[in-house]
Scaffold this motif. Sequence first.
Motif, PDB file in Angstrom:
ATOM      1  N   GLU A  52       0.904  -1.230   0.149  1.00 45.68           N
ATOM      2  CA  GLU A  52       0.036  -0.100  -0.049  1.00 45.68           C
ATOM      3  C   GLU A  52       0.907   1.111  -0.072  1.00 45.68           C
ATOM      4  OE1 GLU A  52      -3.098   0.071   2.927  1.00 45.68           O
ATOM      5  OE2 GLU A  52      -4.170  -1.793   2.099  1.00 45.68           O
ATOM      6  N   ASP A  53       2.131   1.117   0.414  1.00 45.47           N
ATOM      7  CA  ASP A  53       3.210   2.405   0.325  1.00 45.47           C
ATOM      8  C   ASP A  53       3.390   2.777  -1.176  1.00 45.47           C
ATOM      9  OD1 ASP A  53       3.106   2.419   2.992  1.00 45.47           O
ATOM     10  OD2 ASP A  53       4.944   1.192   3.169  1.00 45.47           O
ATOM     11  N   LYS A  56      -1.397   5.797  -3.787  1.00 49.39           N
ATOM     12  CA  LYS A  56      -2.088   7.312  -3.441  1.00 49.39           C
ATOM     13  C   LYS A  56      -3.450   7.278  -3.924  1.00 49.39           C
ATOM     14  CE  LYS A  56       1.764   9.432  -1.604  1.00 49.39           C
ATOM     15  NZ  LYS A  56       1.710   9.398  -0.182  1.00 49.39           N
ATOM     16  N   TYR A  88      -7.220  10.084  14.081  1.00 46.53           N
ATOM     17  CA  TYR A  88      -7.543  10.131  12.502  1.00 46.53           C
ATOM     18  C   TYR A  88      -7.963  11.423  12.161  1.00 46.53           C
ATOM     19  CZ  TYR A  88      -8.258   5.304  14.024  1.00 46.53           C
ATOM     20  OH  TYR A  88      -8.338   3.845  14.691  1.00 46.53           O
ATOM     21  N   GLU A 125      -4.098  11.590  -1.067  1.00 47.27           N
ATOM     22  CA  GLU A 125      -3.787  11.068   0.463  1.00 47.27           C
ATOM     23  C   GLU A 125      -3.266   9.555   0.445  1.00 47.27           C
ATOM     24  OE1 GLU A 125      -5.013  11.741   3.354  1.00 47.27           O
ATOM     25  OE2 GLU A 125      -4.980  13.787   2.488  1.00 47.27           O
ATOM     26  N   ARG A 126      -2.548   9.278   1.466  1.00 46.84           N
ATOM     27  CA  ARG A 126      -2.006   7.979   1.549  1.00 46.84           C
ATOM     28  C   ARG A 126      -3.114   7.019   1.548  1.00 46.84           C
ATOM     29  NH1 ARG A 126      -0.422   4.434   6.031  1.00 46.84           N
ATOM     30  NH2 ARG A 126      -1.924   5.336   7.393  1.00 46.84           N
ATOM     31  N   TYR A 127      -2.628   5.908   0.717  1.00 47.57           N
ATOM     32  CA  TYR A 127      -3.744   4.573   0.570  1.00 47.57           C
ATOM     33  C   TYR A 127      -3.527   3.837   2.045  1.00 47.57           C
ATOM     34  CZ  TYR A 127      -5.976   0.819  -1.678  1.00 47.57           C
ATOM     35  OH  TYR A 127      -6.967   0.022  -2.122  1.00 47.57           O
ATOM     36  N   ASN A 128      -4.788   3.453   2.436  1.00 46.95           N
ATOM     37  CA  ASN A 128      -4.653   3.013   3.953  1.00 46.95           C
ATOM     38  C   ASN A 128      -6.009   2.141   3.987  1.00 46.95           C
ATOM     39  OD1 ASN A 128      -4.732   1.863   6.512  1.00 46.95           O
ATOM     40  ND2 ASN A 128      -4.452   4.057   7.570  1.00 46.95           N
ATOM     41  N   SER A 129      -5.977   0.867   3.687  1.00 47.31           N
ATOM     42  CA  SER A 129      -7.267  -0.068   3.568  1.00 47.31           C
ATOM     43  C   SER A 129      -7.833  -0.054   5.040  1.00 47.31           C
ATOM     44  CB  SER A 129      -6.839  -1.141   3.003  1.00 47.31           C
ATOM     45  OG  SER A 129      -6.022  -2.126   3.607  1.00 47.31           O
ATOM     46  N   LYS A 130      -6.989   0.242   6.156  1.00 51.17           N
ATOM     47  CA  LYS A 130      -7.619   0.036   7.396  1.00 51.17           C
ATOM     48  C   LYS A 130      -8.776   1.129   7.942  1.00 51.17           C
ATOM     49  CE  LYS A 130      -4.332  -3.050   8.745  1.00 51.17           C
ATOM     50  NZ  LYS A 130      -4.146  -3.788   7.564  1.00 51.17           N
TER      51      LYS A 130
END
Length: 160
Positions: A52-53, A56, A88, A125-130
């Motif tokens: 995921e790093d 974007k 968050y 934005e940063r990709y963050n599936s959490k």
Amino acid sequence: MKAKLAVIAGLLCISSAGVLANTPNLSEIAPYPIAEEGQIRHAIFLPAAENEDNLKVELSMGKTMKVDCNRHMMGGTLESRDLKGWGYNYFVLTDVRQPASTMMACPDNTLRETFVEINNANRFERYNSKLPIVVFTPKDVEVRYRIWTAGDTFQQAEIK
């Protein structure tokens, strides 16, 4: 024939309900605020991805409008706010202004329907599936996004 259509329609309803059931409720993740009057709360839930790093998320906000041949744009202010005590963030779009455009003469005066972006409301934005990306906008504003992918290889800069 009608019976077959009824069965197919029923299966479509069941399958779409299953998709909606798999989307978590925001209150299960964190106490995000509810939308104020005149606003809508958008949530983007990203699927888990490998590395995921290298991804974007580009956010774009605007309205679908009928426009002529000119370039059209809108103004607005997108601010990031902290969800107190959780670490968050979420976004709030305010001060959405009326569309402006260039003033070229359009030869045929035809209108086309297109998405008119709000300048200053696009961001990466940063990709963050959490965690979901949560955006509050006025009710008549759409939130769109696309995923950008980077390769694993960096190029060496020349020393001059």
